[in-house]
Design an enzyme around this catalytic site. Structure first.
Site, PDB file in Angstrom:
ATOM      1  N   HIS A 142      -0.470   6.253   6.497  1.00 11.02           N
ATOM      2  CA  HIS A 142       0.053   6.077   5.144  1.00 11.02           C
ATOM      3  C   HIS A 142       0.356   7.441   4.541  1.00 11.02           C
ATOM      4  O   HIS A 142      -0.186   8.457   4.979  1.00 11.02           O
ATOM      5  CB  HIS A 142      -0.965   5.351   4.254  1.00 11.02           C
ATOM      6  N   SER A 157       0.793  -1.223   0.000  1.00 13.90           N
ATOM      7  CA  SER A 157       0.000   0.000   0.000  1.00 13.90           C
ATOM      8  C   SER A 157       0.828   1.277   0.000  1.00 13.90           C
ATOM      9  O   SER A 157       0.346   2.329  -0.429  1.00 13.90           O
ATOM     10  CB  SER A 157      -0.933   0.017   1.214  1.00 13.90           C
TER      11      SER A 157
END
Length: 288
Positions: free
Chosen positions: A264, A38
């Site tokens: 993230h 990711s």
């Protein structure tokens, strides 16, 4: 890296899904394949182009391809582990290494975080915070038996990364291979922050920072041993971790305020990662 993306999958509208996204920017002989998890696919960063892998058109591979006028085959996928490089991932996603062949000139790889279960670790840390907000409940949980379970997981992941690199070289013997490390998630000085959107105990920030550095160090060692170039994205992102305010934060909190998955990179973080990789590449040629 993995479990923290469950809500992101639910939040993403059920758009069309593709096993891989291919971008061609101008005529070029450079064939670029992007592999990884990711941190490469950039879940929830606009614009999402693959609902299964939560892949963004503005992830670092896409930005590099656009800058260098390369042909990009991007098979990076949220939740990927090293096992998903050689075998199909969940949801019917093909093995990522299937995209690599003798025509491939450049391969980038970001992998390892899901192998050590880092998203699950963060979830556990968040749950334990209330038991000792000023202490180190997470570190105690993972090291209380006398061994550091995260360090052990990192050590076990090293040979898996080495195997992936061998597989890349076997399929693309002339390709330049770049292992891209993880950006700075936590304050580099080890001093944490108190926030509902960052539910971590103050004493655990330094330990989590050290575990990320340990993961990156392992990736750097495996890159050198495996005939690849390691790109440090940690140093360029220091001072822009999840504790920084909106606008200065390139890594989102557990409850993102800008489009990105929890803990993230946001769009700016992906741009900085792209810049770090570009700096490591030759200016005029990507061939080995």
């Amino acid at each position: 890296m993995g479990a923290a993306l469950l809500f992101a999958r639910a939040a993403l509208a059920p758009a069309g899904t593709a096993a891989a996204s291919t971008v061609t920017a101008g005529r070029t002989t450079v064939d670029y394949v992007a592999l990884g998890d990711s941190y490469a696919s950039a879940p929830l960063v606009p614009t999402q182009v693959d609902a299964t892998c939560l892949r963004s058109s503005q992830n670092y591979p896409s930005l590099i391809a656009q800058s260098r006028s390369a042909t990009l085959t991007d098979v990076s996928c949220s939740g990927a582990t090293t096992a998903d490089l050689t075998a199909p991932q969940a949801d019917g996603v093909p093995a990522q290494l299937d995209a690599v062949n003798r025509r491939t000139d450049l391969v980038t790889l970001t992998i390892g975080g899901n192998d050590i279960g880092f998203s699950t670790v963060l979830g556990t840390c968040a749950q334990l915070t209330a038991t000792d907000p000023a202490g180190t409940p997470c570190r105690t949980h993972f090291t209380g038996t006398g061994a550091d379970r995260i360090s052990d997981a990192i050590a076990r992941t090293g040979p898996k990364v080495a195997q992936v690199l061998r597989g890349i070289h076997q399929r693309a013997p002339h390709a330049r291979v770049v292992v891209v490390g993880y950006p700075d998630l936590f304050p580099d000085d080890g001093v944490g922050c108190t926030s509902k959107t960052v539910p971590l105990a103050m004493g655990d920030f330094a330990w989590l920072r050290d575990k990320e550095k340990e993961l990156n160090a392992m990736l750097a060692r495996q890159a050198v041993k495996g005939g690849a170039r390691y790109v440090n994205t940690y140093t360029p992102t220091v001072g822009h971790d999840l504790c920084e305010p909106t606008g200065e934060r390139w890594i989102e909190t557990f409850a993102p305020e800008t489009p990105a998955a929890p803990v993230h990179p946001n769009a700016t973080g992906e741009r900085v990662m792209a810049s770090a990789v570009e700096t490591a590449l030759p200016r005029h040629s990507w061939h080995r």
